[in-house]
Design an enzyme around this catalytic site. Structure first.
Site, short mmCIF file in Angstrom:
data_model
loop_
_atom_site.label_atom_id
_atom_site.label_comp_id
_atom_site.label_asym_id
_atom_site.label_seq_id
_atom_site.Cartn_x
_atom_site.Cartn_y
_atom_site.Cartn_z
N GLU A 85 30.35 38.94 43.10
CA GLU A 85 31.63 39.46 43.62
C GLU A 85 31.39 40.68 44.51
O GLU A 85 30.81 41.68 44.06
CB GLU A 85 32.57 39.80 42.45
CG GLU A 85 33.99 40.05 42.93
CD GLU A 85 34.98 40.22 41.78
OE1 GLU A 85 34.84 39.54 40.75
OE2 GLU A 85 35.90 41.04 41.93
N LYS A 280 38.87 41.91 32.41
CA LYS A 280 38.02 41.13 33.32
C LYS A 280 37.30 42.08 34.27
O LYS A 280 36.11 41.93 34.56
CB LYS A 280 38.87 40.11 34.08
CG LYS A 280 38.09 39.15 34.95
CD LYS A 280 37.77 39.69 36.33
CE LYS A 280 36.99 38.67 37.15
NZ LYS A 280 36.55 39.20 38.45
N ASP A 296 22.30 37.85 27.06
CA ASP A 296 23.17 36.67 26.96
C ASP A 296 24.62 37.10 27.23
O ASP A 296 25.30 37.61 26.34
CB ASP A 296 23.01 36.09 25.55
CG ASP A 296 23.82 34.83 25.34
OD1 ASP A 296 24.75 34.57 26.11
OD2 ASP A 296 23.52 34.12 24.36
N HIS A 393 38.74 45.85 48.46
CA HIS A 393 38.28 44.49 48.19
C HIS A 393 38.01 43.74 49.49
O HIS A 393 36.99 43.10 49.66
CB HIS A 393 39.43 43.77 47.45
CG HIS A 393 38.96 42.98 46.28
ND1 HIS A 393 38.48 43.58 45.14
CD2 HIS A 393 38.90 41.66 46.08
CE1 HIS A 393 38.15 42.64 44.28
NE2 HIS A 393 38.38 41.47 44.83
C1 MEV Z 1 38.76 41.86 40.12
O1 MEV Z 1 37.56 41.17 39.92
C2 MEV Z 1 39.00 42.83 38.98
C3 MEV Z 1 40.34 43.55 38.98
O2 MEV Z 1 41.41 42.60 39.04
C4 MEV Z 1 40.42 44.34 37.72
C5 MEV Z 1 41.76 44.98 37.42
O3 MEV Z 1 42.78 44.46 37.88
O4 MEV Z 1 41.75 45.98 36.69
C6 MEV Z 1 40.47 44.43 40.19
#
Ligand code: MEV
Length: 440
Positions: A85, A280, A296, A393
């Site tokens: 990513e 995530k 792992d 991003h």
């Molecule tokens: C993207 O990989 C992760 C985010 O969505 C995490 C979040 O929203 O806190 C930017």
């Protein structure tokens, strides 16, 4: 042509590729070329990778990046990260630099106990089973001596074995619930070997236990396996600074920023839909280091998410508060990691990653990984509560779009410059490429 095959694993690598290409790619030589272009020219290195798993036909590359400037417990680290990513390493590096000027990260390991279980069925009197367990328990330790003696020499081994009655959740279901200290090893093989020996000894001894009825003697072992849920293998990482030092941007009021940031964390604490995305983002940092260090990541993922739901509702792994004008932001997560065994001495890049981290103990690696997760979450929440996530991003993703359009180096330079002052959305980038090309 039939798409099923027998004896595939026994074919040579080149025959496997021929079969795949003939069967699934209509003999297309391009497919063969793509598979083979990832082979390493170093034959020994390639063979090493071929032998990690069965039926290897090629290597799957992921970028291996480094996020420098992490100050953790007063020691500097450049953290290795394997991830696809675009924005993850950049975000980690930015957060590291930010906290470097504010005392860095503090991390501590709270506990290191791992768990394994023998699941079995028993139909009879629990009191008799318990009495049997008491007499057999020392024999379980004895029978595993050949497996545990080296670990014990280093201070680890089996901590305890308990008999657990689970028959309320499922008729006849009981467990040997064992706890382990595996030191610098992740310990999966060690734990599973111990458990399988427990199961064997337990069943054999039951057959000869005079107080059992014939039915009771016949304990049925269902399975013996470690648990990837390790709520007592916990690490905590934290950052803190005076609220007034929280932003470098004169347009952002530090108090407002702190309040908004804390609200964002609270939302993830109370709202599972947000918590999953919040966590995530944390796992973006955690998995990348776990993978780079040959650990792992599936085990870590499973355990971390179970921990996030431990109170009956999926919730945030990080927390934040202001106390006496100091902003605190912290994470507490279970991590079963190893710095010996597994891939750690086998995979040259994993070895290098561990060397880069000063050859850490498992405890030190737990701290580094937790910090990577916290840093990632800090960076995400800072963007989300200020500029929005897309600005950063898309800047990072810009290169992917340019590559999709096979932009030349010159085109890339022009468009990267252009998007320093323009908002990069997918359609804006596509339009800019077309405009640039139509001018020629
Ligand atoms: C993207 O990989 C992760 C985010 O969505 C995490 C979040 O929203 O806190 C930017």
């Amino acid at each position: 042509m039939s798409k099923s095959v027998s004896g595939f694993s026994k074919m040579s690598k080149s025959n496997k590729i021929d079969w795949i290409v003939a069967t699934y790619f209509n003999h297309n030589e391009d497919a063969k070329h793509i598979i083979k272009q990832y082979w390493n020219t170093n034959i020994k290195l390639q063979q090493l990778h071929d032998e990690f798993i069965e039926n290897t036909i090629t290597n799957y590359y992921l970028p291996f990046g480094v996020a420098p400037n992490f100050l953790i417990n007063d020691k500097m680290y450049a953290i290795p990260m394997a991830i696809e990513e675009s924005s993850v390493v950049a975000a980690a590096s930015k957060a590291a630099k930010f906290w470097l000027d504010r005392g860095g990260f503090k991390a501590e390991v709270l506990s290191t106990t791992k768990i394994g279980q023998v699941h079995f069925m028993f139909h009879g009197n629990f009191k008799t089973l318990y009495a049997f367990f008491k007499t057999v328990k020392p024999k379980l330790f004895e029978a595993t001596q050949p497996i545990t003696k080296n670990m014990e020499k280093r201070g680890g081994g089996i901590i305890d074995i308990e008999l657990r009655d689970k028959s309320e959740s499922m008729d006849g279901y009981f467990q040997l619930h064992a706890t382990f200290e595996t030191l610098d090893a992740m310990g999966a093989n060690f734990i599973n070997s111990c458990l399988e020996q427990f199961a064997k000894t337990f069943r054999e001894e039951a057959l000869n236990y005079d107080d059992f009825s014939e039915k009771e003697k016949n304990i049925e072992i269902i399975m013996s396996i470690l648990s990837n849920y390790v709520p007592d293998c916990l690490v905590r990482a934290e950052v803190s600074c005076p609220v007034n030092d929280l932003t470098e941007n004169p347009d952002i009021n530090p108090e407002e920023f702190a309040k908004k940031f804390i609200q964002a964390v609270k939302i993830a604490e109370v709202e599972p839909f947000r918590a999953v995305t919040h966590n995530k983002g944390i796992m973006n940092g955690i998995d990348a280091v776990v993978l780079a260090t040959g650990n792992d990541f599936r085990a870590v993922e499973a355990g971390v998410h179970a921990y996030a739901s431990r109170n009956g509702r999926y919730s945030s792994l990080t927390h934040a508060k202001i106390e006496n004008d100091i902003f605190y932001f912290w994470i507490e997560i279970p991590l079963a990691l190893g710095t010996v065994g597994g891939l750690t001495s086998l995979h040259p890049l994993v070895k290098l990653a561990l060397e880069l981290l000063h050859n850490p103990s498992a405890k030190e690696l737990m701290q580094v990984v937790a910090v990577a997760g916290l840093a990632q979450n800090f960076a995400a929440l800072r963007s989300l509560t200020t500029t929005g996530i897309q600005e950063g991003h898309m800047k990072m993703h810009l290169m992917n779009i340019l590559n999709q359009f096979e932009a030349t180096n010159e085109e890339k330079k022009t468009l990267i410059d252009y998007f320093k002052t323009h908002t990069a959305t997918h359609s804006a980038v596509v339009e800019a490429i077309h405009n640039l090309r139509s001018k020629k």
